[in-house]
Design an enzyme around this catalytic site. Structure first.
Site, mmCIF file in Angstrom:
data_model
loop_
_atom_site.group_PDB
_atom_site.id
_atom_site.type_symbol
_atom_site.label_atom_id
_atom_site.label_comp_id
_atom_site.label_asym_id
_atom_site.label_seq_id
_atom_site.Cartn_x
_atom_site.Cartn_y
_atom_site.Cartn_z
ATOM 1 N N TYR A 153 23.153 76.398 144.511
ATOM 2 C CA TYR A 153 23.266 76.225 143.061
ATOM 3 C C TYR A 153 21.879 76.249 142.402
ATOM 4 O O TYR A 153 21.720 76.606 141.246
ATOM 5 C CB TYR A 153 24.042 74.942 142.730
ATOM 6 C CG TYR A 153 24.730 75.004 141.392
ATOM 7 C CD1 TYR A 153 25.696 75.974 141.118
ATOM 8 C CD2 TYR A 153 24.415 74.092 140.393
ATOM 9 C CE1 TYR A 153 26.323 76.032 139.884
ATOM 10 C CE2 TYR A 153 25.046 74.138 139.154
ATOM 11 C CZ TYR A 153 25.990 75.107 138.904
ATOM 12 O OH TYR A 153 26.609 75.159 137.686
ATOM 13 N N LYS A 160 21.861 72.546 134.511
ATOM 14 C CA LYS A 160 22.982 71.667 134.150
ATOM 15 C C LYS A 160 22.493 70.236 133.880
ATOM 16 O O LYS A 160 23.047 69.542 133.023
ATOM 17 C CB LYS A 160 24.065 71.683 135.229
ATOM 18 C CG LYS A 160 24.777 73.031 135.387
ATOM 19 C CD LYS A 160 25.420 73.540 134.100
ATOM 20 C CE LYS A 160 26.359 74.708 134.337
ATOM 21 N NZ LYS A 160 26.770 75.361 133.075
HETATM 22 P P1 NAD Z 1 32.569 83.345 133.355
HETATM 23 O O1 NAD Z 1 31.729 84.364 134.044
HETATM 24 O O2 NAD Z 1 33.946 83.710 133.025
HETATM 25 O O3 NAD Z 1 31.843 82.809 132.029
HETATM 26 C C1 NAD Z 1 30.443 82.830 131.863
HETATM 27 C C2 NAD Z 1 30.200 83.459 130.512
HETATM 28 O O4 NAD Z 1 28.813 83.424 130.185
HETATM 29 C C3 NAD Z 1 30.629 84.948 130.482
HETATM 30 O O5 NAD Z 1 31.527 85.141 129.417
HETATM 31 C C4 NAD Z 1 29.327 85.667 130.226
HETATM 32 O O6 NAD Z 1 29.491 86.873 129.483
HETATM 33 C C5 NAD Z 1 28.588 84.596 129.437
HETATM 34 N N1 NAD Z 1 27.166 84.883 129.283
HETATM 35 C C6 NAD Z 1 26.211 85.038 130.230
HETATM 36 N N2 NAD Z 1 25.045 85.394 129.646
HETATM 37 C C7 NAD Z 1 25.265 85.436 128.303
HETATM 38 C C8 NAD Z 1 24.483 85.764 127.165
HETATM 39 N N3 NAD Z 1 23.206 86.146 127.271
HETATM 40 N N4 NAD Z 1 25.063 85.706 125.938
HETATM 41 C C9 NAD Z 1 26.360 85.358 125.796
HETATM 42 N N5 NAD Z 1 27.167 85.062 126.837
HETATM 43 C C10 NAD Z 1 26.625 85.108 128.066
HETATM 44 O O7 NAD Z 1 32.516 82.060 134.317
HETATM 45 P P2 NAD Z 1 33.002 80.553 134.082
HETATM 46 O O8 NAD Z 1 33.048 79.970 135.444
HETATM 47 O O9 NAD Z 1 34.164 80.512 133.198
HETATM 48 O O10 NAD Z 1 31.739 79.908 133.365
HETATM 49 C C11 NAD Z 1 31.816 79.199 132.132
HETATM 50 C C12 NAD Z 1 31.014 77.913 132.192
HETATM 51 O O11 NAD Z 1 31.641 77.020 133.105
HETATM 52 C C13 NAD Z 1 29.578 78.065 132.678
HETATM 53 O O12 NAD Z 1 28.740 77.215 131.930
HETATM 54 C C14 NAD Z 1 29.660 77.600 134.111
HETATM 55 O O13 NAD Z 1 28.416 77.132 134.605
HETATM 56 C C15 NAD Z 1 30.645 76.464 133.943
HETATM 57 N N6 NAD Z 1 31.259 75.977 135.189
HETATM 58 C C16 NAD Z 1 31.928 76.829 136.009
HETATM 59 C C17 NAD Z 1 32.477 76.346 137.182
HETATM 60 C C18 NAD Z 1 33.175 77.272 138.132
HETATM 61 O O14 NAD Z 1 33.353 76.904 139.310
HETATM 62 N N7 NAD Z 1 33.618 78.429 137.728
HETATM 63 C C19 NAD Z 1 32.373 74.986 137.516
HETATM 64 C C20 NAD Z 1 31.698 74.126 136.635
HETATM 65 C C21 NAD Z 1 31.147 74.639 135.473
#
Ligand code: NAD
Length: 253
Positions: A153, A160
């Protein structure tokens, strides 16, 4: 729960995105929505998804550009004149920064990851505040890697940690305007962003083995908790990080 409320959800990439699960849940609970996608690469997919929502605005927003953030809020101001909630569901770190050793994180990768994953939260909140004339709720997405060293990570864990600090500082400043700021911390979920984390499948297996509920989180479960935090049911909750992880974070081993 969200009837009469208008909100924006940043970060829909595809049907697996946590942002999409939150948008769907908020829509089901009566909110009127704007959703954003990063760039042309995602536009077609996101527009197709949006067709299932009730009269949404669909806008492009690359958060690395201040101008694009301003344009999104200009459009909201023009069409709605007010805003009740913001969901920030965006994170990015260069693959090299996740695959290599944390010790080898470059200055460039460190800054880029923090710009997209942390600073953007402050930027989208700042632009929302003048439109939240009747109070509001702001939500971001974090992960346990902020407080525990999760292999692979790496710099995202540091992002985070900073993001969670932003939640507290913004909550402290915006509370008197009745604007609440919180984070949800889901367990690992298979999404586009998750696929960039080395050993993600192993993470998922470990969670299934060790979490009190013997499984990880579903996008829909994050969506439901988001609806609560965005709604008046959470009217006295601010500055919090709320785990939606089937209890994984309480375990010692
Ligand atoms: P995802 O890939 O669907 O979403 C990530 C989003 O960030 C995408 O829509 C991407 O286009 C956007 N992004 C990246 N760079 C960008 C930029 N320059 N401008 C605008 N948008 C941008 O994946 P996700 O897992 O749904 O992630 C969403 C959030 O959830 C993130 O903050 C991630 O860290 C957090 N999260 C995810 C998990 C997991 O296991 N999937 C767990 C905990 C937290």
């Amino acid at each position: 729960m969200l009837e009469g409320k208008r909100g924006i959800v940043f970060g829909v990439a595809n049907e697996y995105s946590i942002a999409w699960a939150i948008a769907k849940a908020a829509n089901e609970h009566g909110a009127q929505l704007a959703i954003t996608y990063q760039n042309e690469r995602f536009e077609e997919t996101v527009r197709k998804l949006a067709a299932s929502l009730n009269d949404p605005m669909v806008l492009q927003c690359d958060v690395s550009e201040d101008g694009q953030i301003v344009r999104v809020y200009d459009e909201i101001s023009r069409q709605w004149g007010k805003l009740d909630f913001v969901v920030h569901s965006i994170a990015y770190a260069p693959r090299a920064a996740l695959e290599g050793k944390f010790l080898d994180t470059t200055r460039e990768d460190f800054l880029l990851a923090h710009d997209i994953s942390v600073y953007s939260f402050i930027a989208v909140t700042r632009q929302a505040v003048p439109l939240m004339t009747e109070g509001g709720s702001v939500l971001t997405l974090t992960y346990l890697g902020s407080e525990r060293a999760v292999p692979g990570y790496n710099v995202m864990g540091v992002c985070k940690a900073a993001l969670e600090a932003c939640v507290r500082y913004l909550a402290a400043e915006l509370g008197e305007r009745n604007i609440r700021v919180n984070a949800l911390s889901p367990g690992p979920i298979k999404t586009l962003a998750a696929r960039g984390i080395p050993g993600f499948t192993k993470m998922l297996d470990l969670v299934k083995e060790r979490a009190p509920m013997r499984r990880s989180t579903l996008q829909e479960e994050v969506g439901k908790m988001a609806v609560v935090l965005l709604s008046d049911y959470a009217s006295a909750i601010t500055g919090e990080v709320i785990y939606v992880d089937c209890g994984y974070h309480i375990m010692g081993l």
